[in-house]
Design a protein around this motif. Structure first.
Motif, PDB file in Angstrom:
ATOM      1  N   VAL A 175      -0.089   5.526  -7.336  1.00 24.41           N
ATOM      2  CA  VAL A 175      -1.237   4.927  -8.102  1.00 24.41           C
ATOM      3  C   VAL A 175      -2.380   5.006  -7.210  1.00 24.41           C
ATOM      4  O   VAL A 175      -2.404   5.472  -6.218  1.00 24.41           O
ATOM      5  CB  VAL A 175      -0.547   3.561  -8.013  1.00 24.41           C
ATOM      6  N   LYS A 192       4.028   5.956  -5.331  1.00 22.49           N
ATOM      7  CA  LYS A 192       4.146   5.813  -6.626  1.00 22.49           C
ATOM      8  C   LYS A 192       2.924   6.488  -7.407  1.00 22.49           C
ATOM      9  O   LYS A 192       2.741   6.481  -8.558  1.00 22.49           O
ATOM     10  CB  LYS A 192       4.352   4.516  -7.193  1.00 22.49           C
ATOM     11  N   ILE A 213      -4.648   3.750  -5.484  1.00 26.47           N
ATOM     12  CA  ILE A 213      -4.878   2.669  -4.749  1.00 26.47           C
ATOM     13  C   ILE A 213      -6.156   2.083  -4.606  1.00 26.47           C
ATOM     14  O   ILE A 213      -6.287   0.913  -4.851  1.00 26.47           O
ATOM     15  CB  ILE A 213      -3.845   2.651  -3.386  1.00 26.47           C
ATOM     16  N   ILE A 243       1.010  -1.051  -0.100  1.00 25.70           N
ATOM     17  CA  ILE A 243      -0.146   0.002   0.108  1.00 25.70           C
ATOM     18  C   ILE A 243       0.775   1.308  -0.158  1.00 25.70           C
ATOM     19  O   ILE A 243       0.506   2.379  -0.745  1.00 25.70           O
ATOM     20  CB  ILE A 243      -0.922   0.228   1.398  1.00 25.70           C
ATOM     21  N   GLY A 257      -7.357  -7.803  -4.781  1.00 22.13           N
ATOM     22  CA  GLY A 257      -7.297  -6.259  -4.684  1.00 22.13           C
ATOM     23  C   GLY A 257      -6.001  -5.811  -4.311  1.00 22.13           C
ATOM     24  O   GLY A 257      -5.585  -4.918  -4.899  1.00 22.13           O
ATOM     25  N   SER A 263      -7.470   0.901  -7.936  1.00 24.18           N
ATOM     26  CA  SER A 263      -6.875  -0.464  -8.183  1.00 24.18           C
ATOM     27  C   SER A 263      -7.315  -1.543  -7.403  1.00 24.18           C
ATOM     28  O   SER A 263      -7.566  -2.894  -7.927  1.00 24.18           O
ATOM     29  CB  SER A 263      -5.354  -0.369  -7.928  1.00 24.18           C
ATOM     30  N   PHE A 264      -7.410  -1.375  -6.180  1.00 22.99           N
ATOM     31  CA  PHE A 264      -7.967  -2.474  -5.181  1.00 22.99           C
ATOM     32  C   PHE A 264      -9.436  -3.135  -5.702  1.00 22.99           C
ATOM     33  O   PHE A 264      -9.388  -4.351  -5.846  1.00 22.99           O
ATOM     34  CB  PHE A 264      -8.020  -2.072  -3.895  1.00 22.99           C
ATOM     35  N   TYR A 297       4.124   1.547  -1.225  1.00 26.22           N
ATOM     36  CA  TYR A 297       4.743   1.738  -2.350  1.00 26.22           C
ATOM     37  C   TYR A 297       3.751   2.351  -3.519  1.00 26.22           C
ATOM     38  O   TYR A 297       4.150   3.299  -4.262  1.00 26.22           O
ATOM     39  CB  TYR A 297       5.075   0.323  -2.798  1.00 26.22           C
ATOM     40  N   GLY A 298       2.472   1.631  -3.579  1.00 25.51           N
ATOM     41  CA  GLY A 298       1.586   2.190  -4.225  1.00 25.51           C
ATOM     42  C   GLY A 298       1.009   3.845  -4.013  1.00 25.51           C
ATOM     43  O   GLY A 298       1.059   4.721  -5.072  1.00 25.51           O
ATOM     44  N   SER A 343       1.542  -0.426  -9.445  1.00 28.01           N
ATOM     45  CA  SER A 343       2.527   0.428  -8.791  1.00 28.01           C
ATOM     46  C   SER A 343       3.995   0.065  -9.243  1.00 28.01           C
ATOM     47  O   SER A 343       5.055   0.674  -8.978  1.00 28.01           O
ATOM     48  CB  SER A 343       2.645   0.510  -7.365  1.00 28.01           C
TER      49      SER A 343
END
Lengths: 172, 192
Positions: free
Chosen positions: A25, A23, A27, A17, B53, A30-31, A19-20, B61
């Protein structure tokens, strides 16, 4: 050792989490996207789980193993192994679902924290379905002379099963 | 193969129970196994959805790629017949990294691509090359860091410590991979 095991999942989740997040993202989105795919995965594997539980239940409940391999029971008892671990070791390289169904049966009958429960968990976690993977990958590029691939893969599986037994005996 | 084994389990089990006259038990087993199957998938459902997920975040990422790059120098030593900058080696690292993270469905396409690339450099198109065998031995010993399905089923059956098998599974995996790669190395050498 159990403390170390307890740290792996939380640290892993935190790391992924974080790292995302770093970056930049999306998150949360995406999840949700991944979770949706996970739902489809479950939907897709349901028929094979049902098929395998059906076959495995009939086979194990018939007590055929206890009858035929009854001679081995004193030796297996000494190692505190129920006979159900034999078919699991046998089907592990062929079908991950079948061995998962046997592991589930072992949990129902002996509990996940029994010696055999831990052993079955370790065996399930340590190796992949060798025969299936070889058939899929070699089949995809039409290779039929596989040389020493199968015997080497099965040898690795065998060592994995033996190592599981030794490691579980030593650690717990 | 899977068809034969599936049939074998059912046929042998039913005949055996019929011989011993355990007909009531046989009926029960057949009728309740559907419920057992549903229970098992319900045990797996929450964790598979949750983990998919979280893993999507790892994928998006670029974490998966970074882990792959980190492993590349080590992996390239295992494949002396592949060039360090070859496409095949890139796909191999992605496959192993995805497998390690428990992303089985993401790993397979990388694995198939790796096989395709290795096939391009293969002289006998119907015979497995050295690199292919090493790759498959490594792939089938299955380096999964967190075996989520196993942990989920342990938890649902009331384990007091469901994740305690992570370490034992990793250690057993290392033993299996090491044994497989050693035998692969010996057999590759013997032929030359």
């Amino acid at each position: 050792m159990s403390y170390l095991s307890k740290m792996i999942i939380p640290l892993f989740v935190l790391f992924v989490i974080f790292y995302g997040y770093k970056k930049k993202v999306l998150i949360y989105d995406s999840f949700l996207e991944g979770a949706k795919e996970g739902l489809i995965t479950v939907f897709n594997i349901f028929p094979s789980i049902l098929a395998m539980v059906f076959a495995i239940n009939i086979f194990l409940n018939s007590n055929i193993l206890e009858t035929i391999f009854g001679v081995l029971t004193p030796i297996l008892d000494k190692l505190s192994l129920p006979i159900n671990i034999l078919p699991m070791a046998f089907v592990r390289p062929i079908s991950g679902t079948a061995s998962l169904a046997i592991m589930n049966e072992i949990f129902v009958n002996f509990g996940p924290d029994s010696f055999v429960g831990r052993l079955a968990s370790t065996i399930q976690g340590c190796t992949d379905t060798t025969i299936y993977v070889l058939a899929l990958y070699f089949g995809s590029i039409k290779i039929n002379k596989t040389r020493y691939a199968l015997s080497t893969g099965l040898f690795a599986d065998l060592i994995g099963i033996i190592a599981s037994f030794i490691i579980v005996s030593l650690i717990f | 193969m899977i068809n034969k084994i599936w049939g074998f389990f059912i046929i042998v089990g039913i005949i055996f129970m019929l011989i011993f006259g355990r007909v009531t038990e046989l009926n029960d087993t057949i009728l309740t196994s559907a419920t057992s199957g549903v229970n098992m998938i319900l045990d797996l459902l929450p964790i598979i959805v949750l983990w998919s997920g979280i893993m999507k975040i790892a994928e998006k990422s670029g974490l998966l790629n970074s882990i792959g790059n980190f492993m590349k120098p080590v992996l390239s030593k295992l494949f002396p017949s592949l060039k360090k900058d070859s496409k095949a080696l890139g796909y191999i690292t992605s496959n192993i990294a995805a497998n390690a993270m428990g992303l089985g469905s993401a790993a397979t396409p990388f694995g198939l691509k790796a096989m395709e690339e290795m096939q391009k450099e293969n002289k006998n198109k119907d015979t497995a090359s050295d690199a292919m065998i090493t790759f498959l031995v490594l792939n089938t010993s299955g380096v999964t860091i967190i075996p989520t399905t196993v942990i989920a089923l342990r938890m649902m059956h009331g384990s007091s410590n469901p994740e305690e098998i992570i370490i034992t599974a990793i250690l057993a995996t290392i033993a299996a991979s090491f044994a497989g790669l050693t035998l692969d190395y010996i057999r590759r050498r013997k032929r030359k």
